[in-house]
Design a protein around this motif. Structure first.
Motif, PDB file in Angstrom:
ATOM      1  N   SER A  51      39.237  45.578  36.314  1.00 31.34           N
ATOM      2  CA  SER A  51      38.989  45.112  37.676  1.00 31.34           C
ATOM      3  C   SER A  51      37.804  44.159  37.742  1.00 31.34           C
ATOM      4  CB  SER A  51      38.750  46.326  38.587  1.00 31.34           C
ATOM      5  OG  SER A  51      38.558  45.911  39.905  1.00 31.34           O
ATOM      6  N   GLN A  54      38.646  40.814  36.027  1.00 25.06           N
ATOM      7  CA  GLN A  54      39.517  40.024  36.905  1.00 25.06           C
ATOM      8  C   GLN A  54      38.710  39.423  38.055  1.00 25.06           C
ATOM      9  OE1 GLN A  54      42.340  39.733  34.895  1.00 25.06           O
ATOM     10  NE2 GLN A  54      43.441  39.770  36.817  1.00 25.06           N
ATOM     11  N   THR A  55      37.912  40.256  38.694  1.00 30.21           N
ATOM     12  CA  THR A  55      37.189  39.860  39.905  1.00 30.21           C
ATOM     13  C   THR A  55      36.206  38.724  39.659  1.00 30.21           C
ATOM     14  OG1 THR A  55      37.440  42.080  40.826  1.00 30.21           O
ATOM     15  CG2 THR A  55      35.703  40.719  41.758  1.00 30.21           C
ATOM     16  N   LYS A  59      40.361  36.153  39.750  1.00 26.97           N
ATOM     17  CA  LYS A  59      41.778  36.496  39.590  1.00 26.97           C
ATOM     18  C   LYS A  59      42.120  37.686  40.480  1.00 26.97           C
ATOM     19  CE  LYS A  59      42.195  34.862  34.838  1.00 26.97           C
ATOM     20  NZ  LYS A  59      42.519  35.267  33.454  1.00 26.97           N
ATOM     21  N   PRO A  60      43.399  37.840  40.799  1.00 23.72           N
ATOM     22  CA  PRO A  60      43.807  38.978  41.644  1.00 23.72           C
ATOM     23  C   PRO A  60      43.446  40.320  41.003  1.00 23.72           C
ATOM     24  CG  PRO A  60      45.618  37.430  41.364  1.00 23.72           C
ATOM     25  CD  PRO A  60      44.518  36.991  40.436  1.00 23.72           C
ATOM     26  N   ASP A  61      43.017  41.234  41.843  1.00 22.35           N
ATOM     27  CA  ASP A  61      42.651  42.579  41.416  1.00 22.35           C
ATOM     28  C   ASP A  61      43.391  43.561  42.326  1.00 22.35           C
ATOM     29  OD1 ASP A  61      41.320  44.856  40.412  1.00 22.35           O
ATOM     30  OD2 ASP A  61      39.701  44.630  41.856  1.00 22.35           O
ATOM     31  N   PHE A  62      43.717  44.691  41.788  1.00 25.24           N
ATOM     32  CA  PHE A  62      44.335  45.753  42.589  1.00 25.24           C
ATOM     33  C   PHE A  62      43.854  47.080  42.053  1.00 25.24           C
ATOM     34  CE2 PHE A  62      47.202  44.492  39.197  1.00 25.24           C
ATOM     35  CZ  PHE A  62      47.473  45.691  38.562  1.00 25.24           C
TER      36      PHE A  62
END
Length: 163
Positions: A51, A54-55, A59-62
């Protein structure tokens, strides 16, 4: 930076092997401290590492849900899936990224600014912190913990011999 990520990945794999010798109910048992239990803690470490990487890159994070990863094999699969994103970023790390600006938004709307190097060191320390919790829980189970020793792991060229 890369040395301690490789260290964390190595230690995490050793903890997975340690878990192979522990009954599933013990891996899932709710424990004092951490994020709940042994398997949930390993899942949490993997999820947080991915996470943050990505962050900071925008970039997209979930947020993954632990209930979908309630076995050792599933946590290992998630780790392998996320490593495809994390490892190339870590291995391409260079000094120029240390002070690169990351701007984040807190739930209350406030904006926080961190350097990428600070975030990456947080990710490293985060796993090391949770590995300490796993070590305590392993002793409660009467099993020796995975060694946290960095020395002798062959993580950098100079580890393989002395000049």
């Amino acid at each position: 930076m890369q040395t301690f990520f490789r260290y964390n990945w190595m230690i995490r794999e050793q903890w997975y092997r340690w878990c192979e010798e522990v009954p599933q109910e013990e891996l899932l048992k709710e424990r004092v401290g951490g994020v709940g239990g042994i398997l949930n803690t390993l899942f949490h470490v993997v999820d947080v590492e991915w996470s943050w990487v990505q962050t900071i890159q925008g970039k997209p994070d979930f947020q993954e849900d632990f209930s979908r990863y309630d076995t050792l094999d599933k946590v290992r699969e998630l780790d392998a899936k996320f490593r495809v994103d994390v490892e190339p970023f870590v291995l391409s790390w260079h000094e120029g990224l240390e002070r690169k600006r990351f701007e984040g938004h807190l739930p209350d709307g406030r904006i926080v600014i961190y350097a990428w190097g600070e975030v990456m060191r947080h990710v490293i320390a985060h796993q090391i912190h949770h590995i300490g919790q796993l070590s305590i829980w392993s002793r409660e189970l009467g099993k020796p913990p995975v060694s946290a020793n960095v020395i002798g792991k062959g993580l950098i060229e100079s580890d393989r011999g002395v000049d």
